[in-house]
Design a protein around this motif. Structure first.
Motif, mmCIF file in Angstrom:
data_model
loop_
_atom_site.group_PDB
_atom_site.id
_atom_site.type_symbol
_atom_site.label_atom_id
_atom_site.label_comp_id
_atom_site.label_asym_id
_atom_site.label_seq_id
_atom_site.Cartn_x
_atom_site.Cartn_y
_atom_site.Cartn_z
ATOM 1 N N MET A 1 -3.895 18.890 -3.633
ATOM 2 C CA MET A 1 -4.621 17.683 -3.265
ATOM 3 C C MET A 1 -6.050 17.759 -3.778
ATOM 4 N N VAL B 1 -7.956 6.126 -0.674
ATOM 5 C CA VAL B 1 -6.609 6.649 -0.854
ATOM 6 C C VAL B 1 -5.874 5.868 -1.938
ATOM 7 N N LEU B 2 -6.081 4.553 -1.988
ATOM 8 C CA LEU B 2 -5.326 3.753 -2.946
ATOM 9 C C LEU B 2 -5.942 3.792 -4.341
ATOM 10 N N MET C 1 0.800 -1.233 0.000
ATOM 11 C CA MET C 1 0.000 0.000 0.000
ATOM 12 C C MET C 1 0.831 1.281 0.000
ATOM 13 N N ILE D 1 1.674 18.363 6.435
ATOM 14 C CA ILE D 1 1.511 17.289 7.380
ATOM 15 C C ILE D 1 1.550 17.811 8.822
ATOM 16 N N VAL E 1 3.060 11.114 -4.333
ATOM 17 C CA VAL E 1 1.848 11.925 -4.237
ATOM 18 C C VAL E 1 1.916 12.722 -2.929
ATOM 19 N N ASP E 2 0.973 13.651 -2.764
ATOM 20 C CA ASP E 2 0.942 14.494 -1.569
ATOM 21 C C ASP E 2 1.061 13.644 -0.291
ATOM 22 N N PRO E 3 2.008 14.002 0.598
ATOM 23 C CA PRO E 3 2.226 13.194 1.815
ATOM 24 C C PRO E 3 0.970 13.069 2.680
ATOM 25 N N ARG F 1 2.735 2.623 -2.988
ATOM 26 C CA ARG F 1 2.016 3.226 -4.112
ATOM 27 C C ARG F 1 1.832 4.721 -3.934
ATOM 28 N N LEU F 2 2.127 5.206 -2.746
ATOM 29 C CA LEU F 2 1.835 6.614 -2.483
ATOM 30 C C LEU F 2 3.066 7.509 -2.530
ATOM 31 N N TYR G 1 -1.768 11.966 1.833
ATOM 32 C CA TYR G 1 -2.418 10.689 1.564
ATOM 33 C C TYR G 1 -1.802 9.563 2.393
ATOM 34 N N ARG H 1 -8.485 8.682 -5.443
ATOM 35 C CA ARG H 1 -8.169 9.819 -4.597
ATOM 36 C C ARG H 1 -9.034 11.022 -4.931
#
Ligand SMILES: Nc1ncnc2c1ncn2[C@@H]1O[C@H](COP(=O)(O)OP(=O)(O)OP(=O)(O)O)[C@@H](O)[C@H]1O
Ligand SMILES: [Mg+2]
Lengths: 295, 324, 235
Positions: free
Chosen positions: B1, B301-302, A91, B118, A98-100, A94-95, A102, B305
């Motif tokens: 985002m 999320v996966l 999982m 974050i 992309v924007d952290p 895959r990220l 997520y 999005r």
């Protein structure tokens, strides 16, 4: 009976000890968070759930397989680390790119799943887990009685934090980690298997959380909710320390734990929020955190 | 985002279609209580407004607040207290709740906008957790019990809100008011600057905008609207409890928005409807709701999005542009 | 002169996102050869190196090292196939000291220089081995960046403008190092704007313009082609 600032000495030291214990867990968890964040750029919301999993692994190993505390100290982190490796491979990986945010949302979802599942199976109430016989009882330190297990937790956490710090600062693997935190592509272009390094780092961070969970099991009860409430405080610790520095994360963890313990003595009503208040003050005075660099 | 939303505005044909659809949607909402339980519908409306308010921040400024429950639940406490203890008129109580949320938004926002991304998420989460601890301890929230038995009262001293249908239409009116307020904010010059900040904060700074003020302004508006939703909920359900200020609630509103479509006007409404419907459905089974919410998070999320509405808009855009 | 090339690039296209930067680049380097890539700013020299290394992922065409297809390899396997990379920005890590920077790239095959040999070649680095990597001077950082890939046993190194912005004495030192490497049989792909420097070491030149190879000639022809080069390079 002697007193300090009108507080009986044993009560004062007792609260400082409790603060030190809490601080030990803040330090271990914020250390893991900082290491994972440094390399993966993911705030691991599941860190609390992984801590809870560690405690439950110890509990289940004992109650279903008769495996005691000492082997659990090794087995639980291995189990949780393995689960984390699967999570990273299937999982999180895959990220990247992309924007952290997520990554935060994904691990939040995972935390909800783990927490919800354990609550479904075991209920919200805590399960007791006894300290191993070698570590029960208390010693008289002259000014107070200290339960041996609590002393052990403080020492063990110091060793764990120091060990992790040495691993990162003094070994070849640690050099890969530091370099990849700065520029992962270049490190990979030199022939280092960075994807594997990311997987291992996440596994290691989760294993560290699980180890903290096993250490916590005899002190706090083993409960599905033990992780998330803690992790929110650890987030505040991480914001206070700034995530730029491993040592900073460790020191901030202990110091805030002790401050929290002292607040319990002098102004108990504020003890549950003192860390958040400190966080707000630090943000107003030094937004990057005490040990952080402005990004 | 976020997903681009100027799209609808750019397409005149689609714009008329969407106005027709909007009119149909409002007609549907007016007729809905004759087909569904008003209580469930009001719950959807309150959460939809909450999610739209949250979306104002994430979708149009790019700030993920992990602490919006503080505004929602905090306003619920204020409204409940005003209506029950001070005996104020319900609309006044709700507005007081929203005002309280705005003040909290000013305080929390002032601290949180010092960091981005974050860190902003972690800080808002921590501050709202602090607020939840305070709510647990101060007497006026009545700790674990919460404020129960809040009177719905008479709107403007005249209209009896104990009538489910009346309550429903008042809730609908508040929802529509909030929704159009957000619409106006997003499509105002202020909203355009927010979007510019989201796209490229450095550039916005170099253009001379005091980015922090805009962010704080958006944060306070978002908090006030979340408070409007929370206050309304307190009157509708006649209680305010700790559940509404806890981090799980912040998580839920994130999920509703993510599922429906971050940065789309109607995505949060769709998301809120789906999540509430699912929760109601699961309440009868013994499958744990938290686990399902977690699973939806992971899947969103996966796999998508952009959220449901965002994905549909993207599909439509590809079709009209003829992009392969 | 007829042996198969060590590194063979055919019809290489590369993109940064949507922007198409390399258009069918061809390039051959034989074992032990030093080849210099010339071209004005923005011609695509760095991009060529990044595409060969696989740092730039969006590529088409053929890149073969000793017949092995590099295009399909994950990034870390390219270095392991025996290429060392010295990036234009040098890439010294601030959180590592000099010796950690030096030891960072894993060994890819036998026959690399030992740490003692490297410190003999670069005595400054030995002196400053426990300083933070980025505390070194520009010249020292460049030497560290070169030294770093000599340890690994890579048979071919890609050097991106190693003399850029450095004082003449340092340029001289780097020239000496390259000559020494050539003597040891190292294969070198050098990107360089300073062709007086390049002349000392280059066996062959390639000339790039707008993402294409426009010319190639042996090193001894450099002087005769000066006018042509001045025109293309705009210097
Ligand atoms: N990261 C990037 N994203 C998009 N375009 C890029 C990027 N890096 C370089 N380019 C473009 O690719 C082209 C080739 O650039 P490259 O860096 O390869 O040139 P170069 O020959 O190395 O120039 P120099 O002598 O200045 O180092 C240029 O037009 C440049 O603008
Ligand atoms: Mg270049």
């Amino acid at each position: 009976m002697s007193t300090i600032f009108g507080i009986p000495t044993p009560a004062l030291f007792g609260q400082v000890l409790i603060g030190l214990i809490n601080g030990s867990f803040y330090a271990m968890l914020s250390l893991g968070l900082a290491v994972i964040f440094g390399l993966l750029r993911v705030i691991n919301f599941a860190h609390g759930a992984q801590y809870m999993l560690g405690a439950f692994a110890a509990y289940l190993l004992l109650n279903y397989l008769g495996i005691g505390y000492w082997p659990a100290l090794i087995l639980a982190p291995l189990i949780v680390g393995a689960i984390a490796v699967v999570i990273e491979r299937t999982m999180l990986s895959r990220l990247y790119g992309v924007d952290p945010l997520y990554g935060l949302l994904l691990t939040f979802g995972l935390a909800l799943i783990l927490e919800g599942a354990f609550r479904h199976w075991f209920g919200a109430a805590g399960q007791p887990y006894a300290a191993p016989p070698q570590l029960t009882g208390a010693v008289n330190l002259g000014f107070m009685f200290m339960p041996i297990y609590r002393g052990w937790v403080v020492i063990a956490s110091l060793v764990i934090c120091l060990g992790t710090w040495l691993l990162i600062e003094k070994t070849r693997l640690g050099a890969y980690l530091r370099a990849a935190t700065e520029n992962a592509t270049l490190v990979q272009a030199f022939g280092v298997n960075v994807p594997l390094l990311l997987t291992l780092t996440y596994g290691l961070g989760a294993a560290l959380a699980a180890l903290a969970g096993v250490l916590a099991a005899p002190i706090y009860q083993v409960s599905p909710l033990m992780g998330t409430n803690l992790i929110i405080i650890v987030f505040a610790v991480v914001v206070v320390g700034g995530m730029g520095s491993i040592l900073g994360a460790i020191v901030t963890g202990y110091v805030l734990g002790i401050l929290e313990g002292l607040t319990k003595v002098f102004y108990p009503e504020a003890s549950s929020i003192v860390i958040f208040v400190i966080m707000a003050i630090v943000l107003l005075v030094r937004p990057a955190g005490l040990f952080g660099r402005e990004e | 985002m976020a997903v681009g939303t100027q799209y609808l505005a750019e397409q005149p044909k689609l714009r008329t279609t969407s106005m027709v659809l909007g009119a149909a949607a409002i007609a549907g909402m007016l007729a809905a209580p004759f087909f569904f339980y008003p209580v469930m519908l009001m719950s959807v409306l309150c959460f939809a407004l909450f999610a739209c308010a949250f979306n104002l921040l994430i979708g149009y400024v790019g700030l993920l607040s992990f602490g919006h429950a503080a505004f929602f639940g905090g306003a619920a406490y204020v409204t409940a207290h005003a209506a029950k203890v001070w005996g104020l008129e319900p609309l006044t109580s709700i507005l007081l709740g929203a005002a309280g949320a705005a003040v909290m938004g000013l305080i929390i926002g002032f601290v949180a906008i010092r960091r981005q991304g974050i860190y902003f998420a972690m800080i808002t989460l921590a501050l709202s957790q602090m607020f939840a601890f305070i709510c647990l301890q101060v007497p006026f929230t009545h700790g674990e019990d919460g404020i129960q038995g809040v009177p719905r009262g008479y709107l403007l001293g005249l209209i009896d809100l104990n009538q489910p249908l009346t309550m429903y239409y008042v809730t609908l009116a508040i929802f529509l008011f909030g929704f159009f307020a957000i619409w106006r904010i997003v499509n105002s010059p202020f909203g355009n600057i927010l979007k510019a900040i989201r796209e490229n904060e450095r550039r916005a700074v170099s253009l001379g905008y005091r980015v922090d003020r805009y962010k704080l302004g958006a944060f306070v508006m978002s908090a006030a609207l979340a408070g409007l939703a929370g206050g309304t909920k307190a009157i509708v359900f006649q209680f305010a409890t700790l559940t509404d200020v806890q981090w799980q609630m912040s998580g839920e509103v994130i999920l509703m928005t993510l599922l429906g479509g971050i940065g789309t006007m109607i995505g949060p409404i769709v998301g809120a409807g789906l999540v509430i419907a699912l929760q109601n459905y699961l309440a009868a089974s013994n499958f744990p709701v938290t686990v399902l919410i977690g699973i939806i998070f992971v899947i969103c999320v996966l796999l998508f999005r952009r959220g449901i509405v965002g994905e549909i808009l993207e599909l439509m855009r590809r079709k009209t542009k003829g992009v392969s | 002169m007829s042996s198969a090339p060590l590194l063979e690039v055919r019809g290489l296209n590369a993109w940064y996102g949507e922007s198409h930067v390399l258009h069918g680049v061809d390039l051959d380097i034989r074992e032990g050869e030093t080849v210099t890539l010339l071209g004005r700013n923005g011609a695509g020299k760095t991009t060529t190196l990044r595409a060969i290394m696989g740092i730039l992922r969006r590529r088409e065409g053929v890149i073969r090292l000793r017949g092995q297809d590099l295009l399909r390899l994950p990034l870390h396997k390219v270095a392991q196939a025996g290429i060392g990379y010295v990036p234009e920005e040098r890439g010294i890590f601030a959180s590592l000291n000099v010796s950690e920077n030096l030891m960072l790239p894993p060994t890819v095959s036998e026959g690399g220089m030992s740490v003692e040999e490297i410190y003999n070649l670069f005595p400054n680095l030995h002196e400053r081995r426990s300083s933070q990597g980025t505390k070194l001077s520009g010249g020292e950082q460049q030497m560290l960046a070169i030294a770093r890939v000599l340890r690994t046993g890579a048979r071919i190194i890609l050097l991106d403008e190693p003399t850029e912005g450095l004082a003449p004495v340092i340029v001289q030192r780097i020239g000496d190092v390259l000559v020494a490497l050539k003597k040891r049989g190292m294969t070198i792909l050098l990107v360089e704007q300073n062709f007086r420097f390049a002349k000392k070491v280059a066996d062959r030149f390639y000339l790039m313009e707008d993402g294409r190879m426009v010319n190639s000639f042996p090193g001894h022809e450099l002087d005769a082609r000066m006018d042509e080069l001045h025109e293309v390079l705009g210097v």
